[in-house]
Design a protein around this motif. Sequence first.
Motif, PDB file in Angstrom:
ATOM      1  N   VAL A  17       0.836  -1.200   0.000  1.00 23.59           N
ATOM      2  CA  VAL A  17       0.000   0.000   0.000  1.00 23.59           C
ATOM      3  C   VAL A  17       0.870   1.248   0.000  1.00 23.59           C
ATOM      4  O   VAL A  17       0.591   2.220  -0.706  1.00 23.59           O
ATOM      5  N   LYS A  18       1.923   1.247   0.784  1.00 23.71           N
ATOM      6  CA  LYS A  18       2.849   2.383   0.812  1.00 23.71           C
ATOM      7  C   LYS A  18       3.505   2.576  -0.546  1.00 23.71           C
ATOM      8  O   LYS A  18       3.631   3.709  -1.029  1.00 23.71           O
ATOM      9  N   LEU A  19       3.909   1.491  -1.185  1.00 26.18           N
ATOM     10  CA  LEU A  19       4.530   1.570  -2.506  1.00 26.18           C
ATOM     11  C   LEU A  19       3.548   2.096  -3.536  1.00 26.18           C
ATOM     12  O   LEU A  19       3.906   2.937  -4.374  1.00 26.18           O
ATOM     13  N   LEU A  20       2.301   1.668  -3.480  1.00 18.70           N
ATOM     14  CA  LEU A  20       1.296   2.176  -4.417  1.00 18.70           C
ATOM     15  C   LEU A  20       1.098   3.673  -4.237  1.00 18.70           C
ATOM     16  O   LEU A  20       0.899   4.407  -5.211  1.00 18.70           O
ATOM     17  N   GLY A  21       1.137   4.142  -2.991  1.00 18.41           N
ATOM     18  CA  GLY A  21       1.005   5.574  -2.744  1.00 18.41           C
ATOM     19  C   GLY A  21       2.152   6.365  -3.343  1.00 18.41           C
ATOM     20  O   GLY A  21       1.966   7.487  -3.822  1.00 18.41           O
ATOM     21  N   LEU A  22       3.339   5.803  -3.325  1.00 19.63           N
ATOM     22  CA  LEU A  22       4.498   6.485  -3.902  1.00 19.63           C
ATOM     23  C   LEU A  22       4.480   6.476  -5.425  1.00 19.63           C
ATOM     24  O   LEU A  22       5.108   7.318  -6.064  1.00 19.63           O
ATOM     25  N   LEU A  23       3.770   5.524  -6.015  1.00 19.20           N
ATOM     26  CA  LEU A  23       3.722   5.416  -7.468  1.00 19.20           C
ATOM     27  C   LEU A  23       2.658   6.313  -8.103  1.00 19.20           C
ATOM     28  O   LEU A  23       2.606   6.428  -9.324  1.00 19.20           O
ATOM     29  N   VAL A  24       1.802   6.941  -7.299  1.00 27.27           N
ATOM     30  CA  VAL A  24       0.770   7.829  -7.835  1.00 27.27           C
ATOM     31  C   VAL A  24       1.457   9.079  -8.390  1.00 27.27           C
ATOM     32  O   VAL A  24       2.287   9.687  -7.712  1.00 27.27           O
ATOM     33  N   PRO A  25       1.108   9.476  -9.607  1.00 27.71           N
ATOM     34  CA  PRO A  25       1.747  10.673 -10.190  1.00 27.71           C
ATOM     35  C   PRO A  25       1.429  11.929  -9.374  1.00 27.71           C
ATOM     36  O   PRO A  25       0.336  12.075  -8.826  1.00 27.71           O
TER      37      PRO A  25
END
Length: 102
Positions: A17-25
């Motif tokens: 979930v943390k990684l997905l948050g960092l991948l948001v443009p």
Amino acid sequence: MSVWIAIGVTAVGCYAVKLLGLLVPAGALERPLVRRLAALLPVALLAALTAQQTFADGQGLVLDARAAGVAAAAVALLLRAPFLLVVAAAVVVTAGVRAMGG
């Protein structure tokens, strides 16, 4: 399932979930709707948690001393009392209602 497997799955899930948050443009996070939702979400979550902890007991709804304490805190907030006074009012009213047998 053992406890350690559950802990491992939870840790991996939190990391994902943390990684997905960092991948948001960054452009997506600058939209006005996203900013408004991000500002209001913590308030909504705190209100829901307060309501659940105040009025729930297992699977049922309860109206007891905790509700009186929340009502006293709401009145103190309406009177624009300082935060510590709001908390103190809630504590005193809840303890008073419980002492009277509620």
